[in-house]
Design an enzyme around this catalytic site. Structure first.
Site, PDB file in Angstrom:
ATOM      1  CG  HIS A 267      15.945  22.989  90.940  1.00  0.00           C
ATOM      2  ND1 HIS A 267      16.536  24.217  91.165  1.00  0.00           N
ATOM      3  CD2 HIS A 267      15.743  22.917  89.616  1.00  0.00           C
ATOM      4  CE1 HIS A 267      16.670  24.852  90.012  1.00  0.00           C
ATOM      5  NE2 HIS A 267      16.202  24.086  89.043  1.00  0.00           N
TER       6      HIS A 267
ATOM      7  CE  LYS B  38      15.345  21.743  97.936  1.00  0.00           C
ATOM      8  NZ  LYS B  38      15.025  21.731  96.509  1.00  0.00           N
TER       9      LYS B  38
ATOM     10  CE1 TYR C 135      16.975  28.829  98.359  1.00  0.00           C
ATOM     11  CE2 TYR C 135      17.167  26.480  98.750  1.00  0.00           C
ATOM     12  CZ  TYR C 135      17.396  27.583  97.961  1.00  0.00           C
ATOM     13  OH  TYR C 135      18.040  27.444  96.768  1.00  0.00           O
TER      14      TYR C 135
ATOM     15  CG  ASP D  39      20.900  20.299  91.630  1.00  0.00           C
ATOM     16  OD1 ASP D  39      21.305  21.313  91.055  1.00  0.00           O
ATOM     17  OD2 ASP D  39      19.778  20.209  92.171  1.00  0.00           O
TER      18      ASP D  39
ATOM     19  CG  ASP E 131      15.777  25.622  86.243  1.00  0.00           C
ATOM     20  OD1 ASP E 131      15.640  26.572  87.032  1.00  0.00           O
ATOM     21  OD2 ASP E 131      16.297  24.534  86.556  1.00  0.00           O
TER      22      ASP E 131
HETATM   23  C1  LIG Z   1      21.545  24.964  95.037  1.00  0.00           C
HETATM   24  C2  LIG Z   1      23.006  25.244  95.116  1.00  0.00           C
HETATM   25  C3  LIG Z   1      23.703  25.754  94.040  1.00  0.00           C
HETATM   26  N1  LIG Z   1      25.031  25.998  94.148  1.00  0.00           N
HETATM   27  C4  LIG Z   1      25.719  26.573  92.986  1.00  0.00           C
HETATM   28  C5  LIG Z   1      25.590  25.758  91.724  1.00  0.00           C
HETATM   29  C6  LIG Z   1      25.521  26.793  90.636  1.00  0.00           C
HETATM   30  O1  LIG Z   1      26.834  27.091  90.173  1.00  0.00           O
HETATM   31  C7  LIG Z   1      24.954  28.028  91.299  1.00  0.00           C
HETATM   32  C8  LIG Z   1      23.494  28.276  90.965  1.00  0.00           C
HETATM   33  O2  LIG Z   1      22.804  27.058  91.219  1.00  0.00           O
HETATM   34  P1  LIG Z   1      21.357  26.860  90.643  1.00  0.00           P
HETATM   35  O3  LIG Z   1      21.241  27.444  89.272  1.00  0.00           O
HETATM   36  O4  LIG Z   1      21.001  25.382  90.824  1.00  0.00           O
HETATM   37  O5  LIG Z   1      20.460  27.726  91.649  1.00  0.00           O
HETATM   38  P2  LIG Z   1      18.868  27.742  91.688  1.00  0.00           P
HETATM   39  O6  LIG Z   1      18.291  27.657  90.324  1.00  0.00           O
HETATM   40  O7  LIG Z   1      18.494  28.869  92.568  1.00  0.00           O
HETATM   41  O8  LIG Z   1      18.488  26.354  92.397  1.00  0.00           O
HETATM   42  C9  LIG Z   1      17.889  26.294  93.668  1.00  0.00           C
HETATM   43  O9  LIG Z   1      16.576  26.742  93.529  1.00  0.00           O
HETATM   44  C10 LIG Z   1      15.518  25.810  93.672  1.00  0.00           C
HETATM   45  C11 LIG Z   1      14.246  26.567  93.920  1.00  0.00           C
HETATM   46  C12 LIG Z   1      15.733  24.812  94.747  1.00  0.00           C
HETATM   47  O10 LIG Z   1      14.805  24.308  95.372  1.00  0.00           O
HETATM   48  C13 LIG Z   1      17.093  24.363  95.043  1.00  0.00           C
HETATM   49  O11 LIG Z   1      17.395  24.639  96.379  1.00  0.00           O
HETATM   50  C14 LIG Z   1      18.142  24.906  94.192  1.00  0.00           C
HETATM   51  O12 LIG Z   1      18.251  23.984  93.130  1.00  0.00           O
HETATM   52  O13 LIG Z   1      25.091  27.811  92.710  1.00  0.00           O
HETATM   53  C15 LIG Z   1      25.742  25.735  95.294  1.00  0.00           C
HETATM   54  O14 LIG Z   1      26.976  25.946  95.346  1.00  0.00           O
HETATM   55  N2  LIG Z   1      25.083  25.215  96.373  1.00  0.00           N
HETATM   56  C16 LIG Z   1      23.738  24.961  96.338  1.00  0.00           C
HETATM   57  O15 LIG Z   1      23.177  24.517  97.354  1.00  0.00           O
END
Ligand SMILES: Cc1cn([C@H]2C[C@H](O)[C@@H](COP(=O)(O)OP(=O)(O)O[C@H]3O[C@H](C)C(=O)[C@H](O)[C@H]3O)O2)c(=O)[nH]c1=O
Length: 188
Positions: free
Chosen positions: A63, A73, A133, A144, A171
């Protein structure tokens, strides 16, 4: 107070804060803006994130956020262990498309700094892994973006040991780096 170790792509850093141990356990300043500035790391962290992954081999990534919400980060593990990966997506960079990985764990008490211009992801190596983080720009869903975790042109050697990663739906269908427009350019 702060050990900073450049990785094979030197913009990506391993950081080891000082740990004060005693009979009770330990204390550590896991982030200190002045210490970071003294080490040339003055990015303004504005948001803290925490994710919990129940299953071993949970893979989150790759991401990044596009400007003006691009994020540096600072990643550490509160419980368990991850292989953390950063991919250089700065066009014109001598390491464009290259990746670097670091084992980050609660036990090692280390951190990884992934700067803007890199796609970021991690694979959990233990169940119930908790990642914490800091990011230098707020979340913006419309900025995003993702890149395939298994993009053959990047060729990340994820230690899956024949296992199948647990992925989000998002993903599982991310584009390849080749399918990604130019977003970051390398500033020599
Ligand atoms: C990243 C983020 C997500 N969200 C909400 C959006 C979605 O409804 C839910 C899960 O998000 P996501 O599936 O994108 O989470 P990860 O897959 O852990 O993504 C993260 O993990 C990888 C390793 C990364 O480097 C990024 O920081 C980030 O993209 O949280 C938020 O409200 N705020 C945020 O800052």
């Amino acid at each position: 107070m702060l050990e900073v170790i450049p990785l094979a792509i030197p913009d990506v850093l391993e950081i080891k804060p000082r740990k004060f141990g005693d009979d009770r356990g330990f204390f550590s300043e896991t982030y200190n803006a002045q210490r970071f500035a003294e080490a040339g790391l003055s990015m303004p962290f504005v948001q803290d994130n925490q994710s919990f992954s129940a299953a071993r081999l949970t893979l989150r990534g790759l991401h990044y956020q596009t400007p003006p919400f691009a994020q540096d980060k600072l990643v550490r593990v509160l419980k368990g262990a991850i292989l953390d990966v950063a991919v250089d997506i700065r066009h014109g960079s001598p390491t464009f498309g290259a990746w670097v990985a670091l084992h980050v764990s609660a036990k090692a008490f280390n951190q990884i700094l992934v700067p803007k211009g890199f796609a970021h992801g991690f694979l959990t190596l233990e169940p119930d892994t908790e990642v914490f983080y800091k990011v230098s720009a707020p979340y913006s869903g419309e900025h995003d973006r993702g890149i395939r975790w298994d993009d053959p042109q990047i060729g990340i050697d994820w230690p899956l040991d024949g296992g199948t990663p647990v992925l989000s739906d998002k993903d599982a269908v991310a584009p390849t780096l080749e399918e990604t427009p130019v977003i970051f350019t390398h500033q020599a």
